[in-house]
Motif scaffolding. Structure first.
Motif, PDB file in Angstrom:
ATOM      1  N   UNK A 147       0.913  -1.384  -0.067  1.00  0.00           N
ATOM      2  CA  UNK A 147       0.022   0.032  -0.029  1.00  0.00           C
ATOM      3  C   UNK A 147       0.929   1.063  -0.170  1.00  0.00           C
ATOM      4  N   UNK A 148       0.491   2.353  -0.797  1.00  0.00           N
ATOM      5  CA  UNK A 148       1.213   3.659  -0.744  1.00  0.00           C
ATOM      6  C   UNK A 148       0.031   4.633  -0.559  1.00  0.00           C
ATOM      7  N   UNK A 149       0.420   5.562   0.158  1.00  0.00           N
ATOM      8  CA  UNK A 149      -0.315   6.766   0.242  1.00  0.00           C
ATOM      9  C   UNK A 149       0.357   8.094  -0.157  1.00  0.00           C
ATOM     10  N   UNK A 150      -0.270   8.896  -0.742  1.00  0.00           N
ATOM     11  CA  UNK A 150       0.401   9.946  -1.402  1.00  0.00           C
ATOM     12  C   UNK A 150       0.221  11.366  -0.479  1.00  0.00           C
ATOM     13  N   UNK A 151       1.211  12.053   0.012  1.00  0.00           N
ATOM     14  CA  UNK A 151       0.921  12.982   0.665  1.00  0.00           C
ATOM     15  C   UNK A 151       1.299  14.560  -0.014  1.00  0.00           C
ATOM     16  N   UNK A 152       1.353  15.691   0.448  1.00  0.00           N
ATOM     17  CA  UNK A 152       1.692  16.916  -0.056  1.00  0.00           C
ATOM     18  C   UNK A 152       3.156  16.890  -0.637  1.00  0.00           C
ATOM     19  N   UNK A 153       4.195  16.356   0.223  1.00  0.00           N
ATOM     20  CA  UNK A 153       5.492  16.437   0.178  1.00  0.00           C
ATOM     21  C   UNK A 153       6.137  15.250   0.117  1.00  0.00           C
ATOM     22  N   UNK A 154       5.444  14.020   0.256  1.00  0.00           N
ATOM     23  CA  UNK A 154       6.285  12.700   0.211  1.00  0.00           C
ATOM     24  C   UNK A 154       4.933  11.729  -0.037  1.00  0.00           C
ATOM     25  N   UNK A 155       5.818  10.543  -0.089  1.00  0.00           N
ATOM     26  CA  UNK A 155       5.207   9.394  -0.456  1.00  0.00           C
ATOM     27  C   UNK A 155       5.132   8.148   0.605  1.00  0.00           C
ATOM     28  N   UNK A 156       4.339   7.616   1.278  1.00  0.00           N
ATOM     29  CA  UNK A 156       4.337   6.760   2.519  1.00  0.00           C
ATOM     30  C   UNK A 156       4.074   5.331   1.440  1.00  0.00           C
ATOM     31  N   UNK A 157       4.873   4.394   2.103  1.00  0.00           N
ATOM     32  CA  UNK A 157       4.922   2.988   1.353  1.00  0.00           C
ATOM     33  C   UNK A 157       5.144   1.940   2.413  1.00  0.00           C
ATOM     34  N   UNK A 158       4.190   0.798   2.613  1.00  0.00           N
ATOM     35  CA  UNK A 158       4.628  -0.096   3.293  1.00  0.00           C
ATOM     36  C   UNK A 158       5.636  -1.136   2.911  1.00  0.00           C
ATOM     37  N   UNK A 159       6.336  -1.426   3.806  1.00  0.00           N
ATOM     38  CA  UNK A 159       7.538  -2.283   3.495  1.00  0.00           C
ATOM     39  C   UNK A 159       7.355  -3.912   3.814  1.00  0.00           C
ATOM     40  N   UNK A 160       8.185  -4.770   2.982  1.00  0.00           N
ATOM     41  CA  UNK A 160       7.655  -6.132   3.503  1.00  0.00           C
ATOM     42  C   UNK A 160       8.014  -6.340   5.062  1.00  0.00           C
ATOM     43  N   UNK A 161       8.960  -5.634   5.575  1.00  0.00           N
ATOM     44  CA  UNK A 161       9.264  -5.764   7.191  1.00  0.00           C
ATOM     45  C   UNK A 161       8.102  -5.416   7.902  1.00  0.00           C
ATOM     46  N   UNK A 162       7.030  -4.889   7.336  1.00  0.00           N
ATOM     47  CA  UNK A 162       5.850  -4.271   8.164  1.00  0.00           C
ATOM     48  C   UNK A 162       5.951  -2.938   8.468  1.00  0.00           C
ATOM     49  N   UNK A 163       7.256  -2.153   8.229  1.00  0.00           N
ATOM     50  CA  UNK A 163       7.580  -0.857   8.585  1.00  0.00           C
ATOM     51  C   UNK A 163       6.837   0.058   7.456  1.00  0.00           C
ATOM     52  N   UNK A 164       6.351   1.318   7.794  1.00  0.00           N
ATOM     53  CA  UNK A 164       5.867   2.260   6.882  1.00  0.00           C
ATOM     54  C   UNK A 164       7.009   3.236   6.705  1.00  0.00           C
ATOM     55  N   UNK A 165       7.435   3.407   5.432  1.00  0.00           N
ATOM     56  CA  UNK A 165       8.599   4.286   5.207  1.00  0.00           C
ATOM     57  C   UNK A 165       8.007   5.532   4.438  1.00  0.00           C
ATOM     58  N   UNK A 166       8.577   6.637   4.594  1.00  0.00           N
ATOM     59  CA  UNK A 166       8.526   7.900   3.904  1.00  0.00           C
ATOM     60  C   UNK A 166       9.472   8.455   2.949  1.00  0.00           C
ATOM     61  N   UNK A 167       9.257   8.660   1.862  1.00  0.00           N
ATOM     62  CA  UNK A 167      10.063   9.136   0.771  1.00  0.00           C
ATOM     63  C   UNK A 167       9.422  10.555   0.283  1.00  0.00           C
ATOM     64  N   UNK A 168      10.409  11.763   0.485  1.00  0.00           N
ATOM     65  CA  UNK A 168      10.317  12.670  -0.295  1.00  0.00           C
ATOM     66  C   UNK A 168       9.860  12.529  -1.609  1.00  0.00           C
ATOM     67  N   UNK A 169       8.822  13.276  -2.362  1.00  0.00           N
ATOM     68  CA  UNK A 169       8.835  13.295  -3.892  1.00  0.00           C
ATOM     69  C   UNK A 169      10.026  13.959  -4.431  1.00  0.00           C
ATOM     70  N   UNK A 170      10.801  14.991  -3.819  1.00  0.00           N
ATOM     71  CA  UNK A 170      12.240  15.466  -4.633  1.00  0.00           C
ATOM     72  C   UNK A 170      13.076  14.474  -4.442  1.00  0.00           C
TER      73      UNK A 170
END
Length: 375
Positions: A1-24
């Motif tokens: 699952x991914x979730x789009x935010x104004x400045x970043x993308x949230x993504x579920x990882x296989x480990x179960x953690x949710x990681x955040x990555x800035x669009x830039x």
């Protein structure tokens, strides 16, 4: 699952953690052939050219990757595993050369012993040895047949740093009137760091048993002593802050004259170097080339007293004595580890050591490359 935010993308990882990555950051990290040379792992563009307010036009997530289409139509694809590795890199910083661990006893050196052939053929042994070198300031590589100094140097760093003495110097006995350094003698050498007359002395040094008689060395002298100057300096700071302050603020002069080369080297620096936060960043001290000529009168006695106190802390509890065998190599931090030599008799002992210097940059670069190869 991914979730789009104004400045970043949230993504579920296989480990179960949710990681955040800035669009830039995602646009900057595009893996396509148009954006980077995959072989050289280098980008074709400057990060400054990416609008900091960039967002994705569309995001598509599959089991294996995240696909993004950018406002200009450019397409980027990021494997889920690759994103997970980036997240791990951010949350677990790998050991770096400045993570130094003071000696609590010379027994620490016993854990930093490696066979020369293991260093050559075993990537894990090489990475561990370099990590121990950066952490404790010293590693001992025991000599094994068929492994010479050039081969070890190539494996550890690729090449050595040149100094006044060239790429290497061979510590063999020379007459007093035929030498430019008392290192080429049978006399004892006081505990020191090398080449203090350079503004930036060499980072790491190695000594290699080029031609030694192990039995004679053990029986008649010629052992090399290594001591952790960092542990001694930290103890001085704790036990005698005034003396520590003197050695961090009073410059001394290091001077070396080499008439044959028509050069006089000179450097003025404190014996203990610190950064603005007070952290000890390096030690520079060679008694054979050190002069207090420019020290003000009122600072002279405090300097002698502080210096004597510091050198007195380089005792057996932070010292390791090495009896040389053919092919042994010891690599040590020249900004931290002091070394000296016992007196020996040239008529009864064969003792020729080869020495040289490594840049921390090259050692760390080799460690990172090999560590990634085995990860």
């Amino acid at each position: 699952m991914t979730t789009q935010h104004a400045q970043y993308l949230s993504a579920d990882l296989p480990s179960g953690r949710v990681a955040h990555f800035h669009w830039v950051w995602l646009r900057d990290s595009c893996l396509c052939d148009e954006c980077r040379n995959v072989h050289a792992k280098q980008k074709y563009f400057d990060s400054a050219t990416i609008p900091t307010d960039i967002t994705a036009s569309t995001v598509r997530r599959t089991a294996e990757q995240v696909e993004i289409v950018w406002p200009d139509g450019h397409r980027s694809s990021y494997p889920t595993r690759w994103l997970a590795e980036r997240e791990e890199h951010r949350s677990a910083r790998p050991p770096e050369p400045r993570d130094r661990i003071p000696w609590t006893s010379p027994d620490v050196v016993a854990d930093n012993r490696f066979g020369s052939r293991d260093i050559l053929v075993d990537d894990s042994a090489l990475v561990t040895a370099l990590q121990r070198l950066f952490g404790h300031g010293i590693v001992v590589i025991s000599g094994q047949p068929g492994v010479d100094s050039n081969t070890l140097c190539d494996r550890l760093a690729g090449f050595v740093d040149r100094s006044y003495f060239g790429e290497y110097f061979d510590l063999e006995t020379k007459p007093d009137d035929k030498t430019d350094s008392i290192s080429f003698s049978t006399r004892p050498l006081p505990m020191h760091t090398d080449i203090p007359y350079y503004t930036t002395p060499p980072d790491y040094q190695f000594l290699y048993g080029l031609d030694v008689n192990a039995a004679a060395t053990a029986a008649t002298g010629g052992r090399t002593r290594f001591a952790d100057g960092l542990a001694a300096a930290q103890r001085l700071r704790d036990d005698d802050p005034d003396a520590f302050g003197v050695l961090t603020t009073t410059p001394v002069t290091y001077r070396a004259e080499y008439p044959a080369a028509e050069k006089i080297y000179q450097n003025e620096t404190t014996i203990i170097r610190t950064d603005p936060t007070g952290e000890i960043t390096g030690l520079i001290n060679n008694p054979t080339k050190m002069y207090f000529d420019k020290v003000p009168f009122e600072s002279t006695m405090p300097l002698y007293q502080a210096y004597s106190r510091f050198k007195g802390l380089l005792g057996d509890e932070v010292s390791y004595f090495h009896s040389w065998h053919p092919g042994d190599m010891i690599v040590f931090d020249n900004r931290r580890i002091f070394h000296g030599r016992e007196e020996f008799s040239a008529s009864t002992i064969t003792r020729t050591l080869r020495g040289g210097y490594f840049s921390e940059i090259e050692l760390a670069a080799r460690m990172r490359f090999v560590a990634e190869r085995i990860s």
